[in-house]
Design a protein around this motif. Structure first.
Motif, PDB file in Angstrom:
ATOM      1  N   UNK A   1       1.007  -0.973  -0.022  1.00 15.08           N
ATOM      2  CA  UNK A   1       0.103  -0.041  -0.432  1.00 15.08           C
ATOM      3  C   UNK A   1       0.873   1.229   0.161  1.00 15.08           C
ATOM      4  N   UNK A   2       0.176   2.237  -1.122  1.00 13.30           N
ATOM      5  CA  UNK A   2       1.433   3.498  -1.284  1.00 13.30           C
ATOM      6  C   UNK A   2       1.448   4.508   0.683  1.00 13.30           C
ATOM      7  N   UNK A   3       1.599   4.994   1.215  1.00 13.52           N
ATOM      8  CA  UNK A   3       1.389   5.576   2.580  1.00 13.52           C
ATOM      9  C   UNK A   3       1.749   7.124   1.719  1.00 13.52           C
ATOM     10  N   UNK A   4       0.902   7.319   0.993  1.00 12.68           N
ATOM     11  CA  UNK A   4       1.040   9.037   0.309  1.00 12.68           C
ATOM     12  C   UNK A   4      -0.798   8.738   0.002  1.00 12.68           C
ATOM     13  N   UNK A   5      -0.980   8.133  -1.280  1.00 14.73           N
ATOM     14  CA  UNK A   5      -2.097   8.159  -1.732  1.00 14.73           C
ATOM     15  C   UNK A   5      -3.244   7.302  -0.994  1.00 14.73           C
ATOM     16  N   UNK A   6      -2.804   6.021   0.020  1.00 13.07           N
ATOM     17  CA  UNK A   6      -3.190   5.114   0.253  1.00 13.07           C
ATOM     18  C   UNK A   6      -4.428   3.981  -0.686  1.00 13.07           C
TER      19      UNK A   6
ATOM     20  N   UNK B   1      -3.618   0.619  -3.318  1.00 16.34           N
ATOM     21  CA  UNK B   1      -2.843  -0.601  -3.077  1.00 16.34           C
ATOM     22  C   UNK B   1      -2.370  -0.972  -4.541  1.00 16.34           C
ATOM     23  N   UNK B   2      -1.248  -1.424  -4.450  1.00 18.91           N
ATOM     24  CA  UNK B   2      -1.014  -2.331  -5.919  1.00 18.91           C
ATOM     25  C   UNK B   2      -0.163  -0.904  -6.903  1.00 18.91           C
ATOM     26  N   UNK B   3       0.070   0.177  -5.930  1.00 14.55           N
ATOM     27  CA  UNK B   3       0.672   1.185  -7.064  1.00 14.55           C
ATOM     28  C   UNK B   3       2.340   1.287  -6.800  1.00 14.55           C
ATOM     29  N   UNK B   4       2.792   0.781  -6.347  1.00 14.28           N
ATOM     30  CA  UNK B   4       4.245   0.571  -6.070  1.00 14.28           C
ATOM     31  C   UNK B   4       4.837  -0.420  -7.126  1.00 14.28           C
ATOM     32  N   UNK B   5       6.091   0.186  -7.979  1.00 16.73           N
ATOM     33  CA  UNK B   5       6.239  -0.820  -8.643  1.00 16.73           C
ATOM     34  C   UNK B   5       8.148  -0.018  -8.307  1.00 16.73           C
ATOM     35  N   UNK B   6       9.389  -1.938  -8.478  1.00 12.53           N
ATOM     36  CA  UNK B   6      10.311  -1.267  -8.108  1.00 12.53           C
ATOM     37  C   UNK B   6      10.658  -1.468 -10.025  1.00 12.53           C
ATOM     38  N   UNK B   7      11.393  -0.200  -9.377  1.00 10.94           N
ATOM     39  CA  UNK B   7      12.012   0.109 -10.957  1.00 10.94           C
ATOM     40  C   UNK B   7      13.701   0.193 -10.687  1.00 10.94           C
ATOM     41  N   UNK B   8      14.204  -0.718 -12.031  1.00  9.28           N
ATOM     42  CA  UNK B   8      15.647  -0.788 -11.893  1.00  9.28           C
ATOM     43  C   UNK B   8      16.059   0.541 -12.701  1.00  9.28           C
ATOM     44  N   UNK B   9      17.417   1.550 -12.109  1.00  6.48           N
ATOM     45  CA  UNK B   9      17.590   2.699 -12.425  1.00  6.48           C
ATOM     46  C   UNK B   9      17.884   2.316 -13.249  1.00  6.48           C
ATOM     47  N   UNK B  10      18.386   2.868 -14.767  1.00  9.23           N
ATOM     48  CA  UNK B  10      19.472   2.454 -15.500  1.00  9.23           C
ATOM     49  C   UNK B  10      20.399   3.415 -16.373  1.00  9.23           C
ATOM     50  N   UNK B  11      21.578   4.236 -17.092  1.00 11.36           N
ATOM     51  CA  UNK B  11      21.856   4.988 -17.838  1.00 11.36           C
ATOM     52  C   UNK B  11      20.802   5.656 -18.252  1.00 11.36           C
ATOM     53  N   UNK B  12      20.255   6.768 -19.426  1.00 10.50           N
ATOM     54  CA  UNK B  12      19.504   6.624 -20.195  1.00 10.50           C
ATOM     55  C   UNK B  12      20.607   6.211 -21.482  1.00 10.50           C
ATOM     56  N   UNK B  13      20.168   6.101 -22.353  1.00 14.45           N
ATOM     57  CA  UNK B  13      20.724   5.713 -23.817  1.00 14.45           C
ATOM     58  C   UNK B  13      21.064   6.862 -24.406  1.00 14.45           C
ATOM     59  N   UNK B  14      21.706   7.258 -25.513  1.00 20.13           N
ATOM     60  CA  UNK B  14      22.409   8.823 -25.724  1.00 20.13           C
ATOM     61  C   UNK B  14      20.827   9.242 -27.177  1.00 20.13           C
ATOM     62  N   UNK B  15      20.542   7.443 -27.930  1.00 22.88           N
ATOM     63  CA  UNK B  15      19.300   7.602 -28.467  1.00 22.88           C
ATOM     64  C   UNK B  15      18.289   8.443 -27.992  1.00 22.88           C
ATOM     65  N   UNK B  16      17.896   8.336 -26.559  1.00 23.48           N
ATOM     66  CA  UNK B  16      16.953   8.764 -26.215  1.00 23.48           C
ATOM     67  C   UNK B  16      16.372  10.205 -25.328  1.00 23.48           C
ATOM     68  N   UNK B  17      17.857  10.567 -25.853  1.00 20.90           N
ATOM     69  CA  UNK B  17      17.734  11.597 -24.926  1.00 20.90           C
ATOM     70  C   UNK B  17      17.429  12.454 -25.506  1.00 20.90           C
ATOM     71  N   UNK B  18      17.650  13.278 -26.910  1.00 27.38           N
ATOM     72  CA  UNK B  18      17.060  13.743 -28.372  1.00 27.38           C
ATOM     73  C   UNK B  18      16.580  13.198 -29.102  1.00 27.38           C
ATOM     74  N   UNK B  19      14.916  14.043 -29.142  1.00 26.91           N
ATOM     75  CA  UNK B  19      14.617  13.586 -30.715  1.00 26.91           C
ATOM     76  C   UNK B  19      15.151  13.769 -32.188  1.00 26.91           C
ATOM     77  N   UNK B  20      15.855  11.788 -32.704  1.00 22.74           N
ATOM     78  CA  UNK B  20      15.558  11.473 -33.682  1.00 22.74           C
ATOM     79  C   UNK B  20      14.246  10.553 -34.583  1.00 22.74           C
TER      80      UNK B  20
END
Length: 437
Positions: A3-8, A10-29
């Motif tokens: 349960x989210x302690x802020x909004x209350x 259920x099932x809204x917290x998701x684990x995310x692995x922090x990865x460095x952004x790829x070069x081609x995702x930083x700008x619009x190509x």
């Protein structure tokens, strides 16, 4: 944590692995490797992106006049309401114009889509391509190879980014997939339609940022027990959000309803009490809708107020005004109010019709079947004018109504020459006196 302690929630917290952004995702190509450039506002050529008409007038009206190339459109609705059917028909209509279509489905196989396309009469010999896939990496390659004018993603909850370490349909997956589709649409001038599932509350599943990222959010509404479907725009960067598209679900797919007023009034009883017709405005289109009310003595301690298609608070306020200004004893009466046909109304112009319907049911006295009502009611019982009254009156005249009640101060010289009888009233009591005479 479940349960989210802020909004209350259920099932809204998701684990995310922090990865460095790829070069081609930083700008619009774009898919050709070209990057966006800085341009003067007066040097931007709008002739390169004209609106595309789909030949489905109801659909084009809700979008603001047609599809804008390079736009990202999200369409949501209940399961089985007809979202995929609508987009398949739109795709078929555009393919007949020579447009190249790529229909990506994560829920059906190519054979299943072909079966539905044959039933809907969609031509399979045109530039219409099917691709049953959920991997966004493969979908991006397919878009690069096919170079389509329109892409349909059915649905966004089934798509996945291979470099995001979370379950399919999670908040992270939906956000990253939509961001990828947004980049493809804007950099390559490809229109992309996204089908979104809805929650039990009727909102589109996924993070709210999903609706902020897209250009247009459409809701396909209706009832499985009825054959009519309503298409509304909750957000539209290229047009109004007040337009309404009406369709009827038939065996051959979705058929346009060009005159919804006749549809909403076709089953109305002529001499029934508790019935009044309002000329409502849905965007630029006047629509005549029957307002029904049933007022009965309560058998409980507190009187009930039930409304369908109309704001319940509006019903309570109008009943208080009727009791105070029109001398109707309604405090011990249950009231059940609805807008016939499953349509939802939320504008001040329905006040007069709603009040007349409630008074008609309370007195058990019917209104004339050829009367229509337009006007907002104030707390002191006065009638106030509403926008575009003449357009509403002309619509009532076209459908054969003989008399229209409207605020007296709205009558002017522009109404001369009309064959319909206009009854100008100043107060609620005056309107009830003449309508229920």
């Amino acid at each position: 944590m479940g349960r989210c302690p802020n909004c209350g929630a259920w099932g809204t917290l998701v684990e995310e692995v922090q990865r460095p952004e790829k070069a081609d995702r930083k700008s619009r190509v774009n898919l050709a490797g070209q990057m966006a450039k800085v341009e003067r506002l007066n040097e931007v050529d709008l002739a390169e992106t004209p609106r595309i008409a789909t030949q489905l007038a109801e659909f084009d009206r809700v979008l603001g006049g047609g599809i804008v190339p390079g736009s990202l459109v999200l369409i949501g609705g209940d399961p089985g309401i007809g979202k995929s059917t609508l987009l398949l028909q739109v795709s078929g209509a555009l393919s007949k114009q020579g447009r190249r279509i790529l229909y990506v489905s994560g829920e059906e196989s190519a054979a299943q889509i072909k079966l539905r396309a044959e039933r809907l009469g969609v031509d399979g010999e045109s530039e219409f391509y099917l691709y049953p896939e959920t991997d966004m990496g493969q979908i991006r390659k397919a878009i690069d190879e096919a170079q389509p004018d329109l892409v349909v993603i059915d649905s966004i909850q089934t798509m996945q980014q291979p470099d995001v370490q979370s379950a399919v349909g999670s908040v992270a997956q939906i956000r990253e997939t939509t961001a990828d589709l947004l980049q493809i649409a804007k950099t390559n001038n490809i229109t992309i339609f996204i089908v979104g599932h809805v929650t039990k509350e009727g909102t589109i599943a996924g993070p709210k940022i999903l609706e902020h990222m897209v250009d247009t959010v459409l809701y396909f509404e209706g009832d499985n027990q009825r054959s009519f479907r309503l298409l509304r725009a909750e957000k539209n960067r290229f047009g109004s959000t007040n337009e309404l598209g009406v369709f009827e679900m038939v065996h051959e797919g979705l058929a346009e309803v060009t005159n919804p007023s006749e549809m909403f009034l076709e089953e109305r009883l002529a001499d029934a009490s508790g019935s009044a017709v309002v000329v409502a405005l849905e965007g630029t289109r006047p629509v005549l809708v029957e307002i029904q009310a049933l007022v009965t003595p309560t058998v409980f301690g507190n009187a009930q107020r039930t409304a369908a298609g109309i704001d319940r608070n509006r019903v309570s306020v109008l009943m208080a005004v009727l009791e105070k200004r029109a001398n109707l004893l309604l405090q011990n009466q249950d009231a059940y109010v609805r807008a016939a046909g499953g349509v939802k109304l939320d504008e001040p112009a329905l006040d007069l019709a709603l009040a007349v319907a409630i008074a008609s049911s309370y007195r058990d006295q019917g209104t004339r079947p050829t009367d229509a009502f337009i006007g907002e009611i104030g707390l002191t019982g006065e009638l106030r004018r509403v926008p575009r009254i003449k357009d509403r009156v002309l619509e009532a005249q076209k459908l054969g109504f003989k008399r229209v009640f409207l605020p007296k101060q709205a009558l002017d010289a522009s109404f001369k020459g009309l064959s319909i009888d206009l009854v100008g009233v100043k107060t609620l009591s005056e309107a009830l006196e003449q309508a229920l005479a």
